[in-house]
Motif scaffolding. Structure first.
Motif, PDB file in Angstrom:
ATOM      1  N   UNK A 120       0.717  -1.373   0.051  1.00 35.22           N
ATOM      2  CA  UNK A 120       0.201  -0.056  -0.072  1.00 35.22           C
ATOM      3  C   UNK A 120       0.811   1.130  -0.029  1.00 35.22           C
ATOM      4  N   UNK A 121       1.872   1.247   0.622  1.00 34.37           N
ATOM      5  CA  UNK A 121       2.666   2.504   0.762  1.00 34.37           C
ATOM      6  C   UNK A 121       3.322   2.883  -0.339  1.00 34.37           C
ATOM      7  N   UNK A 122       4.059   1.519  -0.893  1.00 31.85           N
ATOM      8  CA  UNK A 122       4.470   1.682  -2.349  1.00 31.85           C
ATOM      9  C   UNK A 122       3.609   2.298  -3.581  1.00 31.85           C
ATOM     10  N   UNK A 123       2.377   1.729  -3.172  1.00 31.24           N
ATOM     11  CA  UNK A 123       1.521   1.857  -4.555  1.00 31.24           C
ATOM     12  C   UNK A 123       0.953   3.728  -4.091  1.00 31.24           C
ATOM     13  N   UNK A 124       0.684   3.918  -3.056  1.00 30.81           N
ATOM     14  CA  UNK A 124       0.636   5.325  -2.716  1.00 30.81           C
ATOM     15  C   UNK A 124       1.866   6.234  -3.184  1.00 30.81           C
ATOM     16  N   UNK A 125       3.054   5.918  -2.779  1.00 25.87           N
ATOM     17  CA  UNK A 125       4.062   6.655  -3.442  1.00 25.87           C
ATOM     18  C   UNK A 125       4.153   6.693  -4.984  1.00 25.87           C
ATOM     19  N   UNK A 174       2.854   0.049 -12.996  1.00 29.69           N
ATOM     20  CA  UNK A 174       3.158  -1.148 -12.997  1.00 29.69           C
ATOM     21  C   UNK A 174       4.677  -1.270 -12.946  1.00 29.69           C
ATOM     22  N   UNK A 175       5.386  -0.606 -13.766  1.00 26.91           N
ATOM     23  CA  UNK A 175       6.948  -0.936 -13.810  1.00 26.91           C
ATOM     24  C   UNK A 175       7.377  -0.424 -12.279  1.00 26.91           C
ATOM     25  N   UNK A 176       7.030   0.561 -11.554  1.00 25.21           N
ATOM     26  CA  UNK A 176       7.397   0.966 -10.309  1.00 25.21           C
ATOM     27  C   UNK A 176       7.010  -0.028  -9.246  1.00 25.21           C
ATOM     28  N   UNK A 177       5.933  -0.648  -9.470  1.00 25.67           N
ATOM     29  CA  UNK A 177       5.464  -1.663  -8.208  1.00 25.67           C
ATOM     30  C   UNK A 177       6.090  -3.077  -8.875  1.00 25.67           C
ATOM     31  N   UNK A 178       6.109  -3.646  -9.774  1.00 28.20           N
ATOM     32  CA  UNK A 178       6.703  -4.731 -10.111  1.00 28.20           C
ATOM     33  C   UNK A 178       8.120  -5.041 -10.577  1.00 28.20           C
ATOM     34  N   UNK A 179       8.772  -3.533 -10.584  1.00 24.47           N
ATOM     35  CA  UNK A 179      10.057  -3.537 -10.972  1.00 24.47           C
ATOM     36  C   UNK A 179      10.366  -3.938 -12.354  1.00 24.47           C
ATOM     37  N   UNK A 180       9.255  -3.766 -13.292  1.00 25.64           N
ATOM     38  CA  UNK A 180       9.520  -3.804 -14.721  1.00 25.64           C
ATOM     39  C   UNK A 180       9.013  -5.254 -15.346  1.00 25.64           C
ATOM     40  N   UNK A 181       8.408  -6.180 -14.351  1.00 22.27           N
ATOM     41  CA  UNK A 181       7.613  -7.293 -14.672  1.00 22.27           C
ATOM     42  C   UNK A 181       6.669  -6.815 -15.746  1.00 22.27           C
ATOM     43  N   UNK A 182       6.607  -7.063 -17.075  1.00 19.35           N
ATOM     44  CA  UNK A 182       5.506  -6.767 -18.140  1.00 19.35           C
ATOM     45  C   UNK A 182       4.727  -7.808 -18.617  1.00 19.35           C
ATOM     46  N   UNK A 183       4.578  -8.846 -17.598  1.00 23.55           N
ATOM     47  CA  UNK A 183       3.870 -10.172 -18.167  1.00 23.55           C
ATOM     48  C   UNK A 183       2.513  -9.978 -18.371  1.00 23.55           C
ATOM     49  N   UNK A 184       1.862  -8.933 -18.003  1.00 22.41           N
ATOM     50  CA  UNK A 184       0.549  -8.388 -17.731  1.00 22.41           C
ATOM     51  C   UNK A 184       0.388  -6.914 -18.549  1.00 22.41           C
ATOM     52  N   UNK A 185      -0.379  -6.939 -19.478  1.00 19.18           N
ATOM     53  CA  UNK A 185      -0.680  -5.632 -20.318  1.00 19.18           C
ATOM     54  C   UNK A 185      -1.750  -4.915 -19.309  1.00 19.18           C
ATOM     55  N   UNK A 186      -1.325  -3.611 -19.115  1.00 20.18           N
ATOM     56  CA  UNK A 186      -2.263  -2.657 -18.580  1.00 20.18           C
ATOM     57  C   UNK A 186      -3.404  -2.583 -19.153  1.00 20.18           C
ATOM     58  N   UNK A 187      -4.422  -2.597 -18.470  1.00 13.96           N
ATOM     59  CA  UNK A 187      -5.783  -2.299 -19.294  1.00 13.96           C
ATOM     60  C   UNK A 187      -6.600  -1.306 -18.483  1.00 13.96           C
ATOM     61  N   UNK A 188      -7.499  -0.616 -19.040  1.00 17.62           N
ATOM     62  CA  UNK A 188      -8.435   0.368 -18.543  1.00 17.62           C
ATOM     63  C   UNK A 188      -9.510  -0.414 -17.746  1.00 17.62           C
ATOM     64  N   UNK A 189      -9.862   0.449 -16.769  1.00 18.75           N
ATOM     65  CA  UNK A 189     -11.122  -0.032 -15.860  1.00 18.75           C
ATOM     66  C   UNK A 189     -12.420  -0.192 -16.799  1.00 18.75           C
ATOM     67  N   UNK A 190     -12.612   0.990 -17.587  1.00 17.42           N
ATOM     68  CA  UNK A 190     -13.756   1.260 -18.319  1.00 17.42           C
ATOM     69  C   UNK A 190     -12.967   1.739 -19.814  1.00 17.42           C
ATOM     70  N   UNK A 191     -13.564   1.076 -20.612  1.00 16.04           N
ATOM     71  CA  UNK A 191     -13.159   1.509 -22.080  1.00 16.04           C
ATOM     72  C   UNK A 191     -14.251   2.416 -22.727  1.00 16.04           C
ATOM     73  N   UNK A 192     -15.187   2.816 -22.331  1.00 17.19           N
ATOM     74  CA  UNK A 192     -15.919   3.900 -23.041  1.00 17.19           C
ATOM     75  C   UNK A 192     -16.431   4.919 -22.310  1.00 17.19           C
TER      76      UNK A 192
END
Length: 192
Positions: A120-125, A174-192
């Motif tokens: 949580x703190x890392x996400x906040x930062x 994603x890069x900051x949190x996972x350290x560059x692990x890009x196995x998942x592609x970021x997606x939008x919560x809502x696309x419309x």
């Protein structure tokens, strides 16, 4: 009562309707500002100011969309004005965020990674370190649940710009949190 019914009563002078409307939307506005600033007391003060602006602007409110989106646009603009009006240096305090300040388990994709790793703190930062325009777009889309069209309207940009800001912001997070692990592609919560 709907927001529009409350607004009609407020425009006719009802203080009780104003209290109901503020209580209904306070949490959402405060959460947006708190996530944007990362400072509880500043978020509290700015939220109060947003509702004062809302009260002054209600006589000009046009029922052209969802009231909450109109109110969030006031919050976005007020924060922009506030930070433009003074020299702001980010000072991160060591305060714990409430569970409410982070996405709930209903959010998927990159947000699930954040929760599973209990960072949580890392996400906040990480969110606070995003450029302001990306931070706004991500917060409005993921935390406040606005669609891309609504994010664009609230931030005064085009839909393609809002979509790009969300995508870039999520990619950076994603890069900051996972350290560059890009196995998942970021997606939008809502696309419309």
């Amino acid at each position: 009562m709907t927001d529009e019914e409350l607004i009609r009563e407020i425009q006719e002078g009802s203080r009780a309707a104003m209290e109901v409307l503020v209580k209904r939307h306070y949490k959402s506005v405060f959460a947006y500002i708190y996530r944007k600033t990362g400072e509880y007391h500043m978020a509290y003060d700015l939220t109060q100011e947003v509702f004062i602006k809302m009260m002054k602007s209600l006589k000009r409110y046009q029922n052209t969309g969802k009231f909450e989106h109109w109110l969030l646009k006031i919050a976005v603009n007020h924060c922009l004005d506030y930070f433009r009006g003074r020299e702001y240096k980010q000072q991160h305090r060591e305060t714990e965020l409430t569970e409410e300040a982070f996405p709930s388990s209903e959010h998927h994709n990159v947000w699930d990674i954040f929760q599973k790793r209990n960072q949580n703190e890392q996400v906040r930062q990480a969110v606070l370190s995003l450029p302001e325009h990306q931070r706004d777009a991500v917060i409005l889309n993921y935390y406040n649940g606005l669609k891309i069209r609504e994010v664009a309207e609230a931030t005064g940009t085009s839909e393609s710009t809002a979509k790009s800001r969300i995508r870039l912001g999520i990619s950076k997070l994603k890069e900051m949190i996972t350290g560059g692990d890009r196995h998942e592609t970021p997606t939008y919560k809502r696309n419309q």
